[in-house]
Scaffold this active site. Structure first.
Site, PDB file in Angstrom:
ATOM      1  N   GLU A  40       2.661   8.359   8.304  1.00  8.76           N
ATOM      2  CA  GLU A  40       2.428   7.508   9.472  1.00  8.76           C
ATOM      3  C   GLU A  40       3.734   7.084  10.113  1.00  8.76           C
ATOM      4  O   GLU A  40       4.795   7.092   9.481  1.00  8.76           O
ATOM      5  CB  GLU A  40       1.618   6.270   9.094  1.00  8.76           C
ATOM      6  CG  GLU A  40       2.309   5.330   8.137  1.00  8.76           C
ATOM      7  CD  GLU A  40       1.398   4.195   7.678  1.00  8.76           C
ATOM      8  OE1 GLU A  40       1.845   3.036   7.714  1.00  8.76           O
ATOM      9  OE2 GLU A  40       0.248   4.465   7.276  1.00  8.76           O
ATOM     10  N   GLN A  76       0.809  -1.215   0.000  1.00 15.20           N
ATOM     11  CA  GLN A  76       0.000   0.000   0.000  1.00 15.20           C
ATOM     12  C   GLN A  76       0.841   1.262   0.000  1.00 15.20           C
ATOM     13  O   GLN A  76       2.049   1.244   0.226  1.00 15.20           O
ATOM     14  CB  GLN A  76      -0.947  -0.002   1.198  1.00 15.20           C
ATOM     15  CG  GLN A  76      -0.266  -0.128   2.545  1.00 15.20           C
ATOM     16  CD  GLN A  76      -1.275  -0.319   3.666  1.00 15.20           C
ATOM     17  OE1 GLN A  76      -1.530   0.605   4.439  1.00 15.20           O
ATOM     18  NE2 GLN A  76      -1.846  -1.523   3.764  1.00 15.20           N
ATOM     19  N   HIS A  99       4.679   0.356   1.115  1.00 17.08           N
ATOM     20  CA  HIS A  99       5.049  -0.439   2.280  1.00 17.08           C
ATOM     21  C   HIS A  99       4.012  -1.520   2.557  1.00 17.08           C
ATOM     22  O   HIS A  99       2.907  -1.512   2.004  1.00 17.08           O
ATOM     23  CB  HIS A  99       5.194   0.455   3.521  1.00 17.08           C
ATOM     24  CG  HIS A  99       3.929   1.155   3.908  1.00 17.08           C
ATOM     25  ND1 HIS A  99       3.471   2.278   3.260  1.00 17.08           N
ATOM     26  CD2 HIS A  99       3.001   0.883   4.868  1.00 17.08           C
ATOM     27  CE1 HIS A  99       2.337   2.677   3.797  1.00 17.08           C
ATOM     28  NE2 HIS A  99       2.016   1.836   4.781  1.00 17.08           N
ATOM     29  N   HIS A 147       0.147   5.870   0.506  1.00 19.11           N
ATOM     30  CA  HIS A 147      -0.786   6.908   0.934  1.00 19.11           C
ATOM     31  C   HIS A 147      -0.453   8.243   0.258  1.00 19.11           C
ATOM     32  O   HIS A 147       0.713   8.530  -0.019  1.00 19.11           O
ATOM     33  CB  HIS A 147      -0.736   7.076   2.450  1.00 19.11           C
ATOM     34  CG  HIS A 147      -0.819   5.786   3.200  1.00 19.11           C
ATOM     35  ND1 HIS A 147      -1.864   4.906   3.056  1.00 19.11           N
ATOM     36  CD2 HIS A 147       0.035   5.211   4.090  1.00 19.11           C
ATOM     37  CE1 HIS A 147      -1.665   3.853   3.831  1.00 19.11           C
ATOM     38  NE2 HIS A 147      -0.520   4.012   4.464  1.00 19.11           N
ATOM     39  N   ARG A 166      -4.059   0.378  -2.599  1.00 23.05           N
ATOM     40  CA  ARG A 166      -3.530  -0.979  -2.438  1.00 23.05           C
ATOM     41  C   ARG A 166      -3.063  -1.552  -3.768  1.00 23.05           C
ATOM     42  O   ARG A 166      -3.648  -1.265  -4.813  1.00 23.05           O
ATOM     43  CB  ARG A 166      -4.587  -1.895  -1.826  1.00 23.05           C
ATOM     44  CG  ARG A 166      -5.028  -1.481  -0.430  1.00 23.05           C
ATOM     45  CD  ARG A 166      -6.066  -2.438   0.139  1.00 23.05           C
ATOM     46  NE  ARG A 166      -6.485  -2.037   1.482  1.00 23.05           N
ATOM     47  CZ  ARG A 166      -7.470  -1.179   1.727  1.00 23.05           C
ATOM     48  NH1 ARG A 166      -8.146  -0.650   0.713  1.00 23.05           N
ATOM     49  NH2 ARG A 166      -7.782  -0.856   2.966  1.00 23.05           N
TER      50      ARG A 166
END
EC number: 5.3.1.8
Length: 389
Positions: free
Chosen positions: A127, A90, A255, A92, A274
């Site tokens: 994140e 995935q 990642h 982001h 994804r």
């Protein structure tokens, strides 16, 4: 004292652990059920509630704006992860990509189920993951040279036939990845078969509970077969974290967390593009449009230690994380924060008022609380909005 208990929401995932989160929040009735995440925040996909009032946290904050201080909305999503097997590959988006993607899918949201949206909100998503137990993750592409070496080793015939020309492209890493992902089903099956045969000849050298690239690849093949995500252990950096160690992933870093348990802190976003190792919606081309193919070696987050307090040093403007081991601490506040007790018991005191909470429970502290005394008999993690950036 502006401090209230909030709920944390359990989230079931097929890759989740069978006991870690259940034990943390004392839910023996859920033992044996794969539960992957525990959420604390206002995101509509699993919002917390204020236990004293029964309100959703977002509604409570709207009626009590002093908790947010100068902020207009709650700034982060705080999680605990329990990972029994690899998550999806995935990536982001950053701020511009998230806004653009959210606007682009406006019509899609009116006719299609949320499960097939690429963008769940208009927010960026960086994140950090801090290990609670020994943890393995794949994150960030390898260098061109490392990737080329790996692919020649595990796909010797297919490399010459399909991938060797990628070496001469302007962005060889992007070309390697996109070529593998854009194979038609028949060709993909041929390449995956060669891959499986090459891996079967290699000797496994294990370092449990950490997981090696070979072990990740074999497990991915067993679970997903002819899925381009099975090549990820030889395209991405494989990182092992000891308890207390962490990594910070900016938007665009491809990642997948592999195995272990950890604290995860991010923007208030559930935007996930994804690309394999999942039964959920995938969109390879959209992920390609936001992924960063530059080689940047993933390092552990530096920590600033002051006695039993460990502050994880990143430059993210929306969140910061600290860990408190057993001890007493005088803390300046002035920002909204969430305290999660991982072990033992904790007490927060301001003047003559105090609030106590135990393992698996969490406390929201308002920005209106200038200072407080923290007494920890165990371990507590604090997620907060940075005040000095």
């Amino acid at each position: 004292m502006d401090a209230v208990r909030i709920s944390a929401q359990l989230k079931d995932f097929p890759w989740g652990g069978l006991s870690f989160l259940q034990s943390l929040v004392q839910r023996p009735d859920r033992l044996g059920v794969p539960i992957g995440e525990l959420w604390m925040g206002v995101h509509p996909n699993a919002p917390s509630t204020v236990l004293e009032t029964g309100e959703e946290l977002a509604s409570f904050l709207a009626g009590n704006p002093r908790f947010l201080g100068n902020l207009q909305e709650f700034p982060f999503l705080f999680k605990v992860m329990a990972i029994e097997r690899p998550l999806s590959i995935q990536c982001h988006p950053d701020s511009a990509q998230a806004r653009s993607g959210w606007e682009k899918e406006a019509e899609k949201r009116t006719v299609l189920d949320r499960s097939v949206w690429n963008y769940q909100d208009a927010n960026p998503k960086a994140e950090m993951l801090v290990a609670l137990t020994k943890t393995t993750a794949m994150c960030g592409f390898l260098s061109k040279e490392q990737m080329q070496h790996n692919l020649r080793e595990v796909l010797p015939e297919s490399y010459e036939r399909l991938l060797s020309s990628c070496e001469n492209e302007e962005d060889p890493v992007r070309s390697f990845v996109q070529t593998l992902y854009r194979l038609d089903k028949q060709e993909l099956q041929v390449v995956v078969t060669e891959y499986a045969q090459a891996l079967a000849k290699q000797k496994v050298i294990s370092y449990p509970p950490f997981v090696t690239p070979l072990e990740i690849a074999r497990q991915a093949l067993d679970l997903y077969g002819a899925d381009p995500g099975v090549f990820a252990p030889y395209l991405l950096q494989v990182i092992n974290l000891m308890p207390g160690e962490g990594i910070f992933l900016k938007p665009g870093i491809v990642h997948a967390y592999v195995k272990g348990n950890g604290i995860e802190l991010m923007n208030n976003s559930d935007n996930i593009l994804r690309a394999g190792l999942t039964d959920k919606h995938v969109d390879y081309e959209e992920l390609f449009s936001i992924m960063n193919t530059s080689y940047v070696k993933v390092h552990q987050i530096p920590t600033l230690q002051q006695k039993g307090k460990y502050s994880y040093e990143t430059d993210d403007p929306f969140f910061e994380l600290a860990r408190f081991e057993k001890g007493r601490y005088e803390e300046e506040n002035g920002t909204v924060s969430v305290l999660l007790c991982i072990e033992g018991n904790t007490k927060v005191t301001n003047g003559e008022q105090s609030r106590s909470f135990k393992k698996g429970e969490c406390l929201l502290l308002g920005a209106s609380l200038d200072t407080y005394h923290l007494e920890v008999d165990g371990c507590v993690y604090r997620a907060s909005y940075p005040t000095k950036r």
